[in-house]
Design an enzyme around this catalytic site. Structure first.
Site, PDB file in Angstrom:
ATOM      1  N   LYS A  79       0.846  -1.196   0.000  1.00  0.00           N
ATOM      2  CA  LYS A  79       0.000   0.000   0.000  1.00  0.00           C
ATOM      3  C   LYS A  79       0.882   1.246   0.000  1.00  0.00           C
ATOM      4  O   LYS A  79       1.916   1.274   0.677  1.00  0.00           O
ATOM      5  CB  LYS A  79      -0.906  -0.028   1.244  1.00  0.00           C
ATOM      6  CG  LYS A  79      -1.977   1.050   1.275  1.00  0.00           C
ATOM      7  CD  LYS A  79      -2.883   0.907   2.513  1.00  0.00           C
ATOM      8  CE  LYS A  79      -3.991   1.948   2.509  1.00  0.00           C
ATOM      9  NZ  LYS A  79      -4.890   1.841   3.681  1.00  0.00           N
ATOM     10  N   SER A 159     -10.056   2.158   2.722  1.00  0.00           N
ATOM     11  CA  SER A 159      -9.098   2.823   1.871  1.00  0.00           C
ATOM     12  C   SER A 159      -8.127   1.873   1.157  1.00  0.00           C
ATOM     13  O   SER A 159      -7.520   2.270   0.164  1.00  0.00           O
ATOM     14  CB  SER A 159      -8.287   3.822   2.691  1.00  0.00           C
ATOM     15  OG  SER A 159      -7.449   3.155   3.614  1.00  0.00           O
ATOM     16  N   SER A 183     -10.554   0.094   6.996  1.00  0.00           N
ATOM     17  CA  SER A 183      -9.874   0.148   5.691  1.00  0.00           C
ATOM     18  C   SER A 183      -9.192  -1.133   5.237  1.00  0.00           C
ATOM     19  O   SER A 183      -8.728  -1.207   4.106  1.00  0.00           O
ATOM     20  CB  SER A 183      -8.835   1.269   5.697  1.00  0.00           C
ATOM     21  OG  SER A 183      -9.465   2.511   5.567  1.00  0.00           O
TER      22      SER A 183
END
Lengths: 493, 95
Positions: A79, A159, A183
């Site tokens: 990420k 997210s 998330s």
């Protein structure tokens, strides 16, 4: 080549060991798949092929020399929130344009130390603020799942939408993710993948771009429960560089899989039966209860009375912490700078141009609730409510409950650019209604796929555990996975 | 509690974010929507409840007061938009 990318981490681990293929071959297979799919799915914002092949080659050399780490030769996606040395690290924000840190986050360093290979950086909501991965400066991520008979593109959740989409579409063997309000778990539920947010303090936050420091935790998104267990074992550590990192040994999570649920008590909280929740979610929940009962667990009804206050409290605490954390982006030390007539004008113009709408909205809320005269009414009240939310959990755990079973999300994945959600930020926030309590109380939570809805889209169940009892979650989630099976999208991209 | 246009502009100034008249007007509605949503917290009885300061009860770890890092000036300024001899450059602050 598609053969290689369809392997789980555990399967690839065995085949690498048996010398059926090399890490370079496995890594190249992933790079080819990314090449063919990323223009459509937009899961990666930066692919690092040279670095990936160099790391894979080094891994093959280590293996030849008899040095084999827990993730030796396994290609992973990272990420964009994790600092990776000399590689694009921008939290998918315009304000961090060009930022390539001179240091490595503890979580990613742990993965490399165990032999893993980095394929590139994954898309996400800007600064991890979002539930649909539509706030990224690099554009939305597309969910590899589509409803049956529909061509509408769906969000992968957020997210960690890039992580979830990449894992579901086999663009990496596994991915790192982070969870501040849901998330990891919400995108995992939307894509038929497994995601675990460990207990606050289990993974070091050092080198992870901060959103809300008292809530942020890193964890993996993986194809199945076993892979999630393998990844978390490597990601978690005790780290002197993060004072909130907890000094407890990291257990062998994989060893918990397959253990019996006999004698275990699973709590079913009545407050998670919310108004307007689709029947399918209720049905899935009942199915999950039955599976756990069949496996020997005792089911008990419980009450967590402050549940409905978790989301409003979160939307005070998280923006407040974010407004402080994001004060550092001022155009002086890194990233974007927009010149102004004086230094304040430069700050204001830089931040106006560099932050997206959702990030600005949250900074504004945070600044307001912390401003003189409002601190007690908002922030202090929210932190007191947070104590009550945590107390709710402490009471049921004290009464003998080992884990709590809930739905992971109030719906399956929704469409890109949903007009209803775009018009009302609060509606989008309600996506995290089942996951946010866990962050507020610092507990571990895992989302595991449990079925498909009538449209053929994946739905997940969530298990919530006691602090640092991730093993219980893996053990219980594995039972659900064994009963439900695994879910893979049909390739259209 | 709700915010008006003047408050939004004041908060934007505190947050060091330049906003246009249009953006400020839009934010009035959005922020009031969120503040309306969090308003329900006021109905919770919190008498005698301590505000949470840490989710896990822990004592802040201390470390030896020793130099463990440093000599990285070039690394520290490597990502800055404007530098000179390992200094960050900003517009003139003092006349």
């Amino acid at each position: 080549m598609t053969e290689l990318t369809s392997l789980t981490i555990a399967e690839a681990r065995e085949k690498l060991k048996a010398k059926e293929f090399t890490s370079v071959e496995l890594t190249q297979a992933y790079l080819d798949t990314i090449d063919a799919a990323n223009a459509v799915l937009n899961a990666y914002v930066k692919v690092t092929p040279e670095k990936a092949i160099a790391m894979a080659r080094a891994s093959d050399e280590r293996r030849a020399a008899g040095k084999v780490g827990a993730l030796e030769g396994i290609p992973l996606g990272i990420k964009d929130l994790f600092a990776t040395q000399d590689v694009h690290t921008q939290a998918c924000s315009h304000i961090l344009d060009g930022f390539e840190p001179k240091y490595e986050s503890t979580v990613t360093q742990n993965l490399w130390d165990d032999g893993a290979v980095m394929l590139g950086k994954l898309n996400m909501d800007e600064f991890a603020m979002g539930s649909s991965n539509e706030t990224s400066f690099y554009g939305p991520v597309i969910n590899p799942w589509k409803a049956e008979g529909s061509n509408q593109q769906l969000v992968p959740g957020g997210s960690s939408g890039g992580s979830a989409s990449a894992v579901a579409a086999h663009l990496c063997a596994g991915a790192t993710a982070t969870d501040t309000g849901g998330s990891i778990r919400q995108p995992a539920a939307f894509t038929g993948t497994v995601g675990i947010k460990p207990t606050y303090g289990r993974c070091s936050r050092w080198g992870t771009v901060a959103f809300a420091s008292s809530l942020d935790q890193a964890g993996p998104i993986a194809r199945d429960v076993r892979d999630a267990a393998i990844m978390l074992k490597s990601m978690a550590s005790v780290d002197a560089k993060d004072t909130t990192s907890v000094d407890l040994p990291v257990p062998d999570y994989e060893a918990a899989l397959g253990q019996s649920l006999k004698g275990m008590k699973i709590g079913i909280p009545k407050e998670y039966r919310v108004e307007g929740m689709p029947d399918e979610i209720e049905k899935l929940w009942q199915q999950g209860i039955q599976w756990l009962k069949d496996a020997g667990a005792e089911i008990v009804d419980i009450s967590l009375p402050h549940t409905k206050y978790a989301l409003p409290a979160y939307y005070i605490v998280a923006p407040a912490e974010a407004s402080s954390n994001l004060a550092r982006y001022d155009g002086v030390r890194y990233g974007l700078r927009v010149d102004g007539k004086d230094i304040v004008d430069m700050y204001e113009k830089t931040r106006a141009a560099g932050f997206g709408t959702e990030v600005k909205r949250r900074i504004m809320i945070g600044t307001y609730v912390l401003s003189a005269g409002y601190y007690d009414a908002y922030y202090l009240q929210a932190q007191k409510v947070r104590t009550l939310i945590k107390r709710d959990f402490e009471i049921v755990f004290h009464d003998g409950v080992d884990a709590i079973l809930t739905p992971a999300t109030p719906s399956s994945a929704f469409g890109i650019a949903d007009e209803d959600l775009a018009a009302d930020p609060v509606k989008m926030y309600l996506n995290d209604i089942f996951t946010v309590t866990v962050n507020m109380a610092g507990l571990p939570g895992i989302a595991v796929p449990a079925g498909l809805d009538a449209k053929g889209l994946p739905l997940g169940l969530q298990l919530i555990g006691k602090p640092f009892e991730e093993e219980t979650l893996f053990r219980t989630a594995y039972v659900i996975e064994q009963a439900a099976g695994r879910f893979t999208p049909t390739k259209w991209w | 509690m709700s915010v008006d246009l003047a408050t939004v502009k004041r908060v934007a100034r505190l947050a060091r974010i330049a906003v246009t008249e249009d953006e400020a007007n839009r934010m009035v509605g959005e922020l009031n929507g969120i503040l309306g949503f969090v308003e329900q917290l006021s109905e919770v009885d919190v008498s005698g409840v301590e505000p949470m300061t840490s989710v896990t009860p822990m004592i802040m770890r201390e470390r030896t007061d020793a130099v463990t890092d440093g000599d990285k000036a070039a690394d520290i300024v490597a990502n800055a938009p404007l530098t000179d001899r390992n200094f960050f450059l900003v517009p003139k602050v003092v006349e």
